[in-house]
Design a protein around this motif. Structure first.
Motif, mmCIF file in Angstrom:
data_model
loop_
_atom_site.group_PDB
_atom_site.id
_atom_site.type_symbol
_atom_site.label_atom_id
_atom_site.label_comp_id
_atom_site.label_asym_id
_atom_site.label_seq_id
_atom_site.Cartn_x
_atom_site.Cartn_y
_atom_site.Cartn_z
ATOM 1 N N ARG A 197 7.562 -1.365 11.677
ATOM 2 C CA ARG A 197 8.248 -2.294 10.759
ATOM 3 C C ARG A 197 8.703 -3.553 11.478
ATOM 4 O O ARG A 197 8.577 -4.651 10.951
ATOM 5 C CB ARG A 197 9.432 -1.596 10.095
ATOM 6 C CG ARG A 197 9.026 -0.524 9.138
ATOM 7 C CD ARG A 197 10.225 0.192 8.561
ATOM 8 N NE ARG A 197 9.773 1.305 7.738
ATOM 9 C CZ ARG A 197 10.515 2.316 7.404
ATOM 10 N NH1 ARG A 197 11.776 2.381 7.815
ATOM 11 N NH2 ARG A 197 10.036 3.285 6.657
ATOM 12 N N CYS A 203 14.634 -1.905 11.274
ATOM 13 C CA CYS A 203 14.431 -0.723 12.124
ATOM 14 C C CYS A 203 15.216 0.476 11.590
ATOM 15 O O CYS A 203 16.450 0.456 11.566
ATOM 16 C CB CYS A 203 14.862 -1.017 13.560
ATOM 17 S SG CYS A 203 14.649 0.406 14.665
ATOM 18 N N PRO A 204 14.506 1.552 11.180
ATOM 19 C CA PRO A 204 15.209 2.730 10.671
ATOM 20 C C PRO A 204 15.789 3.612 11.782
ATOM 21 O O PRO A 204 16.615 4.478 11.514
ATOM 22 C CB PRO A 204 14.114 3.484 9.907
ATOM 23 C CG PRO A 204 12.859 3.130 10.621
ATOM 24 C CD PRO A 204 13.047 1.707 11.080
ATOM 25 N N ASN A 249 17.271 2.388 14.705
ATOM 26 C CA ASN A 249 18.314 1.695 15.459
ATOM 27 C C ASN A 249 18.068 1.818 16.970
ATOM 28 O O ASN A 249 18.959 2.176 17.731
ATOM 29 C CB ASN A 249 19.699 2.219 15.080
ATOM 30 C CG ASN A 249 20.813 1.330 15.570
ATOM 31 O OD1 ASN A 249 20.630 0.128 15.736
ATOM 32 N ND2 ASN A 249 21.973 1.905 15.804
#
Length: 99
Positions: free
Chosen positions: A29, A84-85, A87
């Motif tokens: 992503r 960003c899922p 982190n």
């Protein structure tokens, strides 16, 4: 280092300093929102080494992660951090990066 937005408000860039390989899930992503080639997708092989992704070696890849490709191209917009899922990124000022 501080700059101003178009209408004169103060803005300080928040540069990508590092990506934590243990947290990164390789979703891509961040890569998709960055138009500056700051990051690239790499593989981690069975020995834990970073390797370029190659169709021939696909079976030897344990995990895919994003890594810094050209940290100097980062403009500090923070778009990668917002998508960003996991982190897994560390951002900071130019002074923090130099330290």
């Amino acid at each position: 280092m501080s700059f101003a937005t178009r209408d004169g408000r103060d803005w300080t860039p928040d540069y990508l300093i590092s990506i934590d390989a243990s947290k990164c899930i390789g979703c891509g992503r961040c890569f998709k929102v960055c138009g500056r080639d700051v990051m690239t997708l790499k593989g981690i092989n069975e020995e834990g080494e970073l390797v370029d992704l190659d169709e021939d070696e696909d079976g030897e890849i344990e995990k895919k992660i994003m890594v810094l490709n050209d940290h100097g191209a980062c403009i500090g917009c923070g778009a990668c951090a917002r998508v960003c899922p996991a982190n897994c990124q560390t951002h900071g000022s130019a002074a923090a990066e130099a330290a």
